[in-house]
Design a protein around this motif. Structure first.
Motif, PDB file in Angstrom:
ATOM      1  N   ASP A 157     -27.829  72.608  29.760  1.00  0.00           N
ATOM      2  CA  ASP A 157     -27.017  72.170  28.625  1.00  0.00           C
ATOM      3  C   ASP A 157     -26.507  70.740  28.822  1.00  0.00           C
ATOM      4  O   ASP A 157     -26.150  70.330  29.918  1.00  0.00           O
ATOM      5  CB  ASP A 157     -25.809  73.100  28.446  1.00  0.00           C
ATOM      6  CG  ASP A 157     -26.232  74.510  28.061  1.00  0.00           C
ATOM      7  OD1 ASP A 157     -27.312  74.650  27.446  1.00  0.00           O
ATOM      8  OD2 ASP A 157     -25.500  75.465  28.380  1.00  0.00           O
ATOM      9  N   ARG A 158     -26.491  70.005  27.725  1.00  0.00           N
ATOM     10  CA  ARG A 158     -25.897  68.670  27.649  1.00  0.00           C
ATOM     11  C   ARG A 158     -26.452  67.723  28.715  1.00  0.00           C
ATOM     12  O   ARG A 158     -25.709  67.031  29.416  1.00  0.00           O
ATOM     13  CB  ARG A 158     -24.365  68.756  27.737  1.00  0.00           C
ATOM     14  CG  ARG A 158     -23.735  69.476  26.562  1.00  0.00           C
ATOM     15  CD  ARG A 158     -22.249  69.653  26.739  1.00  0.00           C
ATOM     16  NE  ARG A 158     -21.941  70.479  27.907  1.00  0.00           N
ATOM     17  CZ  ARG A 158     -21.997  71.803  27.930  1.00  0.00           C
ATOM     18  NH1 ARG A 158     -22.368  72.460  26.839  1.00  0.00           N
ATOM     19  NH2 ARG A 158     -21.700  72.488  29.018  1.00  0.00           N
ATOM     20  N   VAL A 159     -27.761  67.681  28.805  1.00  0.00           N
ATOM     21  CA  VAL A 159     -28.427  66.694  29.656  1.00  0.00           C
ATOM     22  C   VAL A 159     -28.805  65.526  28.749  1.00  0.00           C
ATOM     23  O   VAL A 159     -29.701  65.630  27.912  1.00  0.00           O
ATOM     24  CB  VAL A 159     -29.661  67.283  30.349  1.00  0.00           C
ATOM     25  CG1 VAL A 159     -30.382  66.196  31.147  1.00  0.00           C
ATOM     26  CG2 VAL A 159     -29.252  68.424  31.276  1.00  0.00           C
ATOM     27  N   ILE A 161     -16.480  66.763  20.467  1.00  0.00           N
ATOM     28  CA  ILE A 161     -15.116  67.259  20.610  1.00  0.00           C
ATOM     29  C   ILE A 161     -15.098  68.705  21.080  1.00  0.00           C
ATOM     30  O   ILE A 161     -14.038  69.270  21.345  1.00  0.00           O
ATOM     31  CB  ILE A 161     -14.344  67.109  19.286  1.00  0.00           C
ATOM     32  CG1 ILE A 161     -15.081  67.819  18.143  1.00  0.00           C
ATOM     33  CG2 ILE A 161     -14.151  65.635  18.953  1.00  0.00           C
ATOM     34  CD1 ILE A 161     -14.361  67.727  16.802  1.00  0.00           C
ATOM     35  N   SER A 162     -16.279  69.312  21.145  1.00  0.00           N
ATOM     36  CA  SER A 162     -16.463  70.617  21.781  1.00  0.00           C
ATOM     37  C   SER A 162     -17.921  70.694  22.206  1.00  0.00           C
ATOM     38  O   SER A 162     -18.677  69.734  22.036  1.00  0.00           O
ATOM     39  CB  SER A 162     -16.097  71.767  20.822  1.00  0.00           C
ATOM     40  OG  SER A 162     -17.094  71.930  19.839  1.00  0.00           O
ATOM     41  N   ASP A 163     -18.335  71.829  22.762  1.00  0.00           N
ATOM     42  CA  ASP A 163     -19.714  71.948  23.249  1.00  0.00           C
ATOM     43  C   ASP A 163     -20.740  71.755  22.139  1.00  0.00           C
ATOM     44  O   ASP A 163     -21.846  71.290  22.389  1.00  0.00           O
ATOM     45  CB  ASP A 163     -19.928  73.321  23.895  1.00  0.00           C
ATOM     46  CG  ASP A 163     -19.218  73.437  25.238  1.00  0.00           C
ATOM     47  OD1 ASP A 163     -18.765  72.390  25.734  1.00  0.00           O
ATOM     48  OD2 ASP A 163     -19.103  74.554  25.753  1.00  0.00           O
ATOM     49  N   LYS A 164     -20.388  72.097  20.902  1.00  0.00           N
ATOM     50  CA  LYS A 164     -21.365  72.079  19.821  1.00  0.00           C
ATOM     51  C   LYS A 164     -20.990  71.190  18.644  1.00  0.00           C
ATOM     52  O   LYS A 164     -21.766  71.062  17.699  1.00  0.00           O
ATOM     53  CB  LYS A 164     -21.597  73.511  19.307  1.00  0.00           C
ATOM     54  CG  LYS A 164     -22.237  74.434  20.329  1.00  0.00           C
ATOM     55  CD  LYS A 164     -22.591  75.777  19.711  1.00  0.00           C
ATOM     56  CE  LYS A 164     -23.317  76.670  20.716  1.00  0.00           C
ATOM     57  NZ  LYS A 164     -23.723  77.958  20.107  1.00  0.00           N
ATOM     58  N   MET A 216     -25.831  74.509  15.949  1.00  0.00           N
ATOM     59  CA  MET A 216     -25.841  75.964  16.083  1.00  0.00           C
ATOM     60  C   MET A 216     -26.601  76.370  17.338  1.00  0.00           C
ATOM     61  O   MET A 216     -26.163  77.218  18.102  1.00  0.00           O
ATOM     62  CB  MET A 216     -26.459  76.589  14.829  1.00  0.00           C
ATOM     63  CG  MET A 216     -25.697  76.238  13.547  1.00  0.00           C
ATOM     64  SD  MET A 216     -26.573  76.713  12.041  1.00  0.00           S
ATOM     65  CE  MET A 216     -26.584  78.498  12.223  1.00  0.00           C
ATOM     66  N   ASN A 217     -27.767  75.753  17.540  1.00  0.00           N
ATOM     67  CA  ASN A 217     -28.573  75.931  18.743  1.00  0.00           C
ATOM     68  C   ASN A 217     -29.563  74.768  18.787  1.00  0.00           C
ATOM     69  O   ASN A 217     -29.403  73.786  18.058  1.00  0.00           O
ATOM     70  CB  ASN A 217     -29.272  77.308  18.762  1.00  0.00           C
ATOM     71  CG  ASN A 217     -30.042  77.574  17.477  1.00  0.00           C
ATOM     72  OD1 ASN A 217     -30.722  76.686  16.949  1.00  0.00           O
ATOM     73  ND2 ASN A 217     -29.922  78.785  16.951  1.00  0.00           N
ATOM     74  N   LEU A 223     -25.941  71.883  11.408  1.00  0.00           N
ATOM     75  CA  LEU A 223     -25.278  71.604  10.137  1.00  0.00           C
ATOM     76  C   LEU A 223     -24.484  70.315  10.276  1.00  0.00           C
ATOM     77  O   LEU A 223     -24.010  69.970  11.358  1.00  0.00           O
ATOM     78  CB  LEU A 223     -24.339  72.744   9.748  1.00  0.00           C
ATOM     79  CG  LEU A 223     -24.950  74.120   9.495  1.00  0.00           C
ATOM     80  CD1 LEU A 223     -23.843  75.163   9.351  1.00  0.00           C
ATOM     81  CD2 LEU A 223     -25.808  74.103   8.229  1.00  0.00           C
ATOM     82  N   SER A 224     -24.317  69.590   9.167  1.00  0.00           N
ATOM     83  CA  SER A 224     -23.502  68.384   9.181  1.00  0.00           C
ATOM     84  C   SER A 224     -22.779  68.235   7.857  1.00  0.00           C
ATOM     85  O   SER A 224     -23.272  68.666   6.806  1.00  0.00           O
ATOM     86  CB  SER A 224     -24.357  67.138   9.453  1.00  0.00           C
ATOM     87  OG  SER A 224     -25.294  66.929   8.413  1.00  0.00           O
ATOM     88  N   LEU A 225     -21.603  67.644   7.915  1.00  0.00           N
ATOM     89  CA  LEU A 225     -20.808  67.330   6.730  1.00  0.00           C
ATOM     90  C   LEU A 225     -20.235  65.938   6.923  1.00  0.00           C
ATOM     91  O   LEU A 225     -19.488  65.692   7.873  1.00  0.00           O
ATOM     92  CB  LEU A 225     -19.683  68.347   6.528  1.00  0.00           C
ATOM     93  CG  LEU A 225     -18.707  68.050   5.378  1.00  0.00           C
ATOM     94  CD1 LEU A 225     -19.440  68.071   4.036  1.00  0.00           C
ATOM     95  CD2 LEU A 225     -17.560  69.042   5.375  1.00  0.00           C
TER      96      LEU A 225
END
Length: 338
Positions: A101-103, A287-290, A313-314, A319-321
């Motif tokens: 994760d997060r590489v 601002i968070s993991d996802k 989501m994965n 999703l984006s706004l």
């Protein structure tokens, strides 16, 4: 032995048996738990287990390196490929590299992307046998001629014979005022082929002039001289250095300066912008993991800006706004292989 490196720890042990002055047998192991490493090529925690012992390979007794290295919550920048005629010592390999994760693979000159995958290194250092792949997650970008391309598909396949280097397959695109440009990068890492295509259709030389000259090309001044090449080179090197400094200073996950308005809408007037070289700055922070907060600001144009949230989501869906002027942009992104 054991110790600490930043917030991480390491521990090692082993045995060595000598026959006179010659090692008869040896077996060493090292375990690392989130070692705090900071270098030009790697920043972040590093975990894994490695073992070095003597073993036989087709009747030859050789050193053997086995184990695994786990990457997560780190930033990597692939160093330049070494150019040397020297030969590596003959060592047996049986090691895995797990990309979790997060590489974050980041180079201000070339790319900004998050990776996932697994690679196995077998064989020997002189005749390696590699397998596995590393892929780009959604939202990755490639910087080419100081133009940001969105990666639609990117994978490094470790499948070459007698080589540690992977074969690359990257497909990316960007939308300009005059055309949509497609970039493909294929082939071995040390001998990649770059191909440019566009809609409406243009030759590769025309696309390069479009990417480098922009407004001059739009105004019909399509000749690329030495002065133009010097300006483009200065822009690429100077702006890339600025990106590195600002990204580290502001503790951001993304900081990019690219040509173009950066607007989600085609609202600018081409005739009034002929003499303006427009750039935009894009910033992002998880601002968070996802969830990433994103902000885009135009420079040299009509002061357009956009801000919003991106929710991963994965690895396949997101999703984006976002809001630009008085308009909202709702996005759904999906990656499906077939």
């Amino acid at each position: 032995f054991s110790g600490k490196m930043g917030e991480g720890t390491y521990a090692g042990q082993g045995t060595l048996k000598m026959n006179g002055l010659t090692p008869a047998s040896y077996d060493f192991s090292l375990t690392a738990d989130k070692l705090d490493i900071e270098s030009d090529f790697f920043k972040g925690p590093l975990s894994g287990q490695l073992r070095v012992n003597n073993d036989k390979f087709f009747g030859l007794e050789l050193p053997k390196i086995s184990g695994q290295i786990d990457l997560a919550d780190c930033t990597i920048s692939v160093p330049a490929i070494p150019n040397s005629d020297g030969e590596l010592p003959d060592i047996i390999l049986d090691a895995d590299v797990n990309v979790g994760d997060r590489v974050h693979a980041y180079s201000s000159y070339l790319y900004d992307m998050y990776l996932t995958g697994n690679v196995h290194f077998g064989g020997t250092t002189r005749h390696p046998k590699t397998s596995g792949s590393v892929s780009v997650k959604r939202g990755g970008t490639i910087n080419y001629l100081k133009t940001e391309f969105n990666v639609r598909e990117g994978t490094a396949y470790f499948n070459q014979v007698d080589s540690f280097l992977p074969s690359i397959t990257f497909l990316a695109d960007t939308r300009l005022t005059q055309a949509k440009v497609f970039l493909s990068i294929t082939g071995p890492l040390d001998n990649m082929t770059f191909t440019l295509k566009s809609t409406p259709e243009m030759s590769q030389s025309e696309i390069i002039r479009l990417l480098t000259l922009r407004d001059a090309y739009k105004a019909g001044q399509a000749n690329l001289d030495a002065g133009d090449l010097l300006i483009v080179g200065l822009q690429m090197s100077f702006l890339s250095e600025v990106e590195d400094v600002m990204r580290n200073m502001l503790w951001l996950d993304r900081f990019t300066i690219a040509r173009g308005s950066g607007s989600a809408f085609d609202t600018h007037d081409e005739e009034s912008n002929k003499a303006i070289d427009v750039y935009h700055v894009e910033m992002g922070k998880y601002i968070s993991d996802k969830v990433m907060f994103k902000y885009t600001q135009q420079i040299g144009g009509d002061d357009t800006h956009r801000f919003g949230l991106q929710y991963d989501m994965n690895d396949r869906f997101g999703l984006s706004l976002e809001k630009e002027a008085q308009k909202f942009i709702v996005g759904l992104e999906a990656r499906i292989h077939f």
